[in-house]
Every structure is written in structure tokens, then in C-alpha cells.
Scaffold this active site. Structure first.
Site, short mmCIF file in Angstrom:
data_model
loop_
_atom_site.label_atom_id
_atom_site.label_comp_id
_atom_site.label_asym_id
_atom_site.label_seq_id
_atom_site.Cartn_x
_atom_site.Cartn_y
_atom_site.Cartn_z
CE1 TYR A 111 24.88 4.79 -24.50
CE2 TYR A 111 24.31 3.30 -26.26
CZ TYR A 111 25.25 4.00 -25.55
OH TYR A 111 26.58 3.89 -25.90
CG ASP A 152 38.31 1.65 -14.08
OD1 ASP A 152 37.77 0.56 -13.77
OD2 ASP A 152 38.66 2.49 -13.23
CG ASP A 174 28.23 1.88 -28.01
OD1 ASP A 174 28.85 1.46 -29.00
OD2 ASP A 174 27.53 2.92 -28.05
CG ASP A 186 33.37 1.16 -31.45
OD1 ASP A 186 32.45 0.37 -31.72
OD2 ASP A 186 33.46 2.30 -31.97
C1 COI Z 1 24.54 4.86 -32.62
C2 COI Z 1 24.39 4.37 -31.23
C3 COI Z 1 22.97 4.55 -30.80
C4 COI Z 1 24.74 2.96 -30.96
C5 COI Z 1 26.13 2.45 -31.18
O1 COI Z 1 27.13 3.11 -31.24
C6 COI Z 1 26.20 1.01 -31.27
O2 COI Z 1 25.19 0.33 -31.09
O3 COI Z 1 27.30 0.48 -31.48
MG MG Z 2 28.91 1.74 -31.05
#
Ligand code: COI
Ligand code: MG
Ligand code: NAI
Length: 349
Positions: free
Chosen positions: A136, A218, A242, A246
Site C-alpha cells: 500500500y 492462501d 485487509d 473482510d
Molecule cells: C480503503 C483502503 C485504503 C483500506 C481498506 O480497505 C481497509 O483498511 O480496510
Molecule cells: Mg478493507
């Protein structure tokens, strides 16, 4: 009087931070709030996603409650002016390198989880995500190959100091929980990851009481849906953390349920935000689940203000509302953002 900076941002950001602020006001009467634009909203108001005045407020505040940034309307801007540059800039400028992302299945949410109930019930883990480095923040660019093809690159990079400090947070977090740490990397392919793994193993010498394991990312993604109960604490880099967080959110019921804390070296001053984005698909419709933002406010109380009791009250209120059947659409219900917040507020007494 502790100063809380509220940075609502874009899309559902303002909707969920408003709910979280009401909860903070209900459990702490001595807080001072100051709001500032960030992301696309700030670009429109001031020509920059992270205006100097917003950064100043963030620096001055005792803690920051952040909503979300981003909207497809800004996707053609140069990268430095896109809304997402604001969140990356805040994390970097304030040296908030440790991102704590707890994923827990609240009682009653088994049916919202993407997993079978008996598997979903076992999830209670903490992802410790590095937040100031990795792909990033590496050098990036676009160009043209010798054959005239368009190319793009982003450098993945960590130095050993960056890995060591997040590894320590991982080990300390495991020590305060159930003593198990899983480091996630891609050391079979990436040099960055091999360095990561080498340094994590070195740091482990200071934590003989912690059971350390390693997984390639993975496999970790697969294990997270096969048997999430095997994890206590996961420590990983910015990109993998990240993505895995999710994924973990849908094991726990919804992305609208997962909070986060971004902390610096003192483990105190921080930025608190739901793990989700600005959700343009539901923005302005009162459909957003405010629980992730409310639970982020609880983390703010616990980490930045040292008010563990108030944090517990907020978490219990969310748990209680969920256990009693309060559900926004992402959880299979029909409550609006405000109605869900009311359910939590009612349980705060
Ligand atoms: C928008 C991104 C820079 C970061 C992201 O997806 C997160 O921190 O969960
Ligand atoms: Mg995110
Ligand atoms: N921390 C931040 O500010 C983040 C910003 N983004 C930005 O947000 C924008 C949208 O990104 P997406 O990839 O769509 O991710 P997203 O997290 O905003 O949305 C993904 C899906 O989850 C749903 N969702 C998210 N939060 C929810 C909530 N509280 N309640 C109910 N449903 C919810 C959305 O409706 C959507 O269907 C982009 O501009 C992206 O760059 C994305 C992630 C983090």
C-alpha cells in the site's frame, strides 16, 4: 475533557458515525467532539481528501472516530487526490501501525454467517494487521513496456523494524488472550514474506509462553472458513490483513459487525473505524448496520480513554440487541440504521 475527532467521510460513513457518536454521548458525558471533512467530502469542500485542518484536528485529538471514505465518482482522480489517500495518510502521519480487528460471532447471528452454525459459533479471533507498510505504501507507478504495452507496479516492502514492532503487538495480544499466534505470509513465493517469517521467529524467542504457528495466506483464507475456531490471534501484513478481515466478517455474520482500532507505539492514541468501506450501493438509504461503528467507539473507550467499563457496557448493549433479534438488512432484518442504534441505546439504560 477528552477531545474526540469525528471524521465521517463518504457514503454510509456519516450515517454510522452519527450512531456511534450518540452511543459515546450516552456513556460518557465529559467528551468534547469536533468534526472535520475527510475523503471525497473533503475533496469537494476543500480540494483535498485530507486537508491540513483535518490532519491538525486528528493530531490534536485524544482519539479519532472515522467513518469511511470512497466513491466511484472520484475513481478517475490522480491517486493522491482520491478519497482513499486520506485514510492511508492519517494512518501514516499519525504512525498508527497496529490495526486490531476482532471477529466474534455474537449469539443469534449464526443464521447470518456464511458458515454452518456449528462452525460459525467457534469464531472468536483477533487479526493484528500491519498498517503503515507493505504494497500500500511502496513505490508505485505506471509506464509502457518495450513492446508498447501499458504496465503498472506497486512495490511490496517491509524492513525488519516494521515487522518486529507488529510482531510484538501480535505476541502481546496473544498473551492477553489465549496464548496462540498464527503468522500469515506468503514466504514460499515472496522475499518480503520470508523476511517477515524470519523476524517473527526471532521475536518469538522473547515469548516462549506463546504457541506460534505460520500459514501461507492462501491456506489461511481456506482455514478461516473451514475451522475459524482454530485461530486466536493472527498477525499479518497490510494487504493480507485487509483481505482476511473482510473474509472473517462474513464468518461472523456481516461486514457491518466488525470494528477496528488503529494504534501507535503507545497503544493508546488511535483511530477507530468499522472495517467496511463507504458502501455507495446503500448510502443515504438508512440501511447501513451501525454496529461496526458503535463497536469501534467501544474500542475507542477502551484503548484511548482507558474506560474499559464503559466499553464493556457498549459491547453488552450491542450483544443484547442482537440476541433480542434486532437486525439491519445485512443481517436479514429490516431495521434502519437509526432504529438499530436506538436498540443499542435502550440497552445502555
Ligand atoms: C480503503 C483502503 C485504503 C483500506 C481498506 O480497505 C481497509 O483498511 O480496510
Ligand atoms: Mg478493507
Ligand atoms: N476504511 C475505508 O474508508 C474503506 C473504504 N473503502 C472504499 O469504499 C468504497 C466501496 O468499497 P466496497 O469495495 O464496495 O466495500 P464496502 O465495504 O464499502 O462494501 C462492500 C459491501 O458490503 C456492504 N456493507 C458495507 N458496510 C456495510 C454496513 N455497515 N451495513 C450493511 N452493509 C454494508 C456494502 O453495501 C457492499 O455491498 C470504495 O471507494 C472503497 O475504496 C473500502 C474499504 C475500506
Amino acid at each position: 475533557m477528552p477531545l474526540i475527532a469525528i471524521l465521517p467521510g463518504d457514503g454510509i460513513g456519516p450515517e454510522v458515525t452519527a450512531a456511534a457518536r450518540r452511543v459515546l454521548e450516552a456513556v460518557a458525558s465529559d467528551l468534547e467532539f469536533a468534526e472535520a471533512p475527510v475523503g471525497g467530502a473533503a475533496y469537494e469542500a476543500k480540494g483535498h481528501p485530507l486537508p491540513e485542518s483535518t490532519l491538525d484536528l486528528a493530531r490534536k485529538a485524544d482519539a479519532i472516530l472515522f467513518g469511511a471514505v470512497g466513491d466511484f465518482r472520484f475513481d478517475t482522480l490522480e491517486r493522491a487526490l482520491r478519497p482513499e489517500a486520506a485514510i492511508l495518510g492519517l494512518r501514516k502521519e499519525l504512525s498508527l501501525f497496529a490495526n486490531l480487528r476482532p471477529a466474534v460471532l455474537f449469539e443469534g447471528l449464526e443464521d447470518a454467517s456464511a458458515l454452518r452454525p456449528e462452525v460459525a459459533r467457534s469464531i472468536d479471533l483477533m487479526i493484528v494487521r500491519e498498517l503503515n507498510g507493505d504494497v500500500y505504501f511502496g513505490e508505485k507507478g505506471r509506464g509502457t513496456t518495450a513492446d508498447g504495452l501499458r504496465e503498472g507496479h506497486d512495490l511490496m516492502r517491509y524492513d525488519e523494524g516494521e515487522v518486529r514492532r507488529i510482531a510484538r503487538v501480535g505476541f502481546e495480544t496473544a498473551r492477553a488472550r489465549n496464548g496462540k499466534l498464527c503468522s500469515v505470509d506468503k514466504a514460499n513465493v515472496l522475499e518480503t514474506s520470508q523476511l517477515w517469517r524470519d523476524v517473527v521467529i526471532e521475536v518469538a524467542a522473547d515469548y516462549p509462553d506463546i504457541e506460534l504457528s505460520h500459514l501461507y495466506v492462501d491456506n489461511a483464507a481456506m482455514q478461516l472458513v473451514r475451522d475459524p475456531g482454530q485461530f486466536d490471534v493472527i498477525v499479518t501484513g497490510n494487504l493480507f490483513g485487509d483481505i482476511l478481515s473482510d473474509q472473517a466478517s462474513m464468518c461472523a455474520g456481516s461486514i457491518g459487525m466488525l470494528p477496528s482500532a488503529a494504534l501507535g507505539a503507545d497503544g493508546k492514541k488511535g483511530m477507530f473505524e468499522p472495517i467496511h468501506g463507504s458502501a455507495p450501493d446503500i448510502a443515504g438509504q438508512g440501511k447501513a448496520n451501525p454496529c461496526a461503528a458503535i463497536l469501534s467507539a467501544a474500542m475507542l473507550l477502551r484503548y484511548s480513554l482507558g474506560r474499559g467499563e464503559a466499553a464493556d457496557r457498549v459491547e453488552q448493549a450491542v450483544r443484547g440487541a442482537i440476541a433480542d433479534g434486532a437486525r439491519t438488512p445485512d443481517l436479514g432484518g429490516s431495521l434502519s440504521t437509526d432504529a438499530m442504534a436506538e436498540q443499542v441505546l435502550e440497552r445502555l439504560g
